[in-house]
Design an enzyme around this catalytic site. Sequence first.
Site: not given
Ligand code: ADP
Ligand code: MG
Length: 388
Positions: A34, A194, A347, A370
């Site tokens: 960053r 999420k 992230g 976000g």
């Molecule tokens: P980003 O930060 O890219 O928006 P998220 O925060 O929504 O992504 O999701 C990331 C998390 O999702 C990771 O920590 C990963 O371990 C978890 N994850 C992805 N697929 C699964 C799954 N099938 N079961 C449990 N956790 C998962």
């Molecule tokens: Mg995340």
Amino acid sequence: MRTLDDLDVDGRRVLVRVDFNVPLKDGAVADDTRIRAALPTLNELRERGAALILVSHLGRPKDREPELSMRPVGERLSELLGVPVQQASGVVGDGVTQMAHQLSPGEVLLLENVRYEPGETKNDAVLAAGLAALADVYVNDAFGAAHRAHASTEGVAQRLPHAAGRLLEREVTTLNGILKNPAKPLVAVVGGAKVTDKVAVIDRFLEVADTILIGGAMCFPFFKAQGHAVGDSLCEEEGIEPAREALAKAAQTGARLELPTDLVLGDRFAADAQRKELDGVDVPAGWMGLDVGAKTANRYAEEIAKAGTVFWNGPMGAFELEPFAAGTRAVAEAVAAAPGTTVVGGGDSAAALQQFGLADQVTHLSTGGGASLELLEGKRLPGVEALS
Ligand code: ADP
Ligand code: MG
């Protein structure tokens, strides 16, 4: 939106809201991505004869915790800029104002963590005025904080001539470009954990995208809505109804909403879990789906390769655990190799790209998780609105 092209900064003091909310480890910056992302704006302003006053938040301090001081950030910034960075011991006040007013063109002053001031997140008028008193001009380059109406993002912009920094400008232009005029086909890849945070984005993509590829824990509310067994998989209850609605909407808009057809299962969320492959999506009791299967990953990679524009947010599985990283790696490699425009937000998705050494092979890696989702949902970002 006003940009640096619209601003006269020569000989002026410029307050720059940056996003230096970086991870720290043992009192030092653990990942300076960053800080590096802000360098084009900072270097341009210095070359154009401005003195810089930088302000950022770091974590969520409750009571001026010294562990959340900007000191280590200032040290790293100084190395990256190749000039000394003066560090204020507070955010506003007489001492800080004096330091700010003594700056010569090209010099850099970093304020303390703006969230040390309780007025920051309340968009307090006194704090905004105190920040404005430090400078002649305001530049916002903190895209990751632009979805919050805080004193350092929104309040201060009302009080000084203002513009977007180069990073924020690129974020907004690129993300708006996906919605308004994408090279077709537009493929959105949505995964992660999420689900409830991302249903609104899926909803929007059902209107603008040709294909939406679902992976990660995101798929289980969809499977549950379709009557499949999900076993012990992470499946947000509140995501099931929105998933049902998305499936119905896809049937109307004609966007292709694709779900996995095979999975990799584990008996628990751990790197040494028992692992097995499932050709299908009905997860037996005692198992959880932790990655998309190889067939799904290949199918998704083919869609990505054919895309004119790819937007990817959310890993395909628990990529932090090596036995369950293959689906995310395949998608990351496909995105990196895709000939079209590729934009990655989130992230953990960014961390996955970095883990696989592919971060510099995408068109745009968004610094704001976000904020990028809210912009794509069609929400107005207060920090961006304040710059027009
Ligand atoms: P980003 O930060 O890219 O928006 P998220 O925060 O929504 O992504 O999701 C990331 C998390 O999702 C990771 O920590 C990963 O371990 C978890 N994850 C992805 N697929 C699964 C799954 N099938 N079961 C449990 N956790 C998962
Ligand atoms: Mg995340």
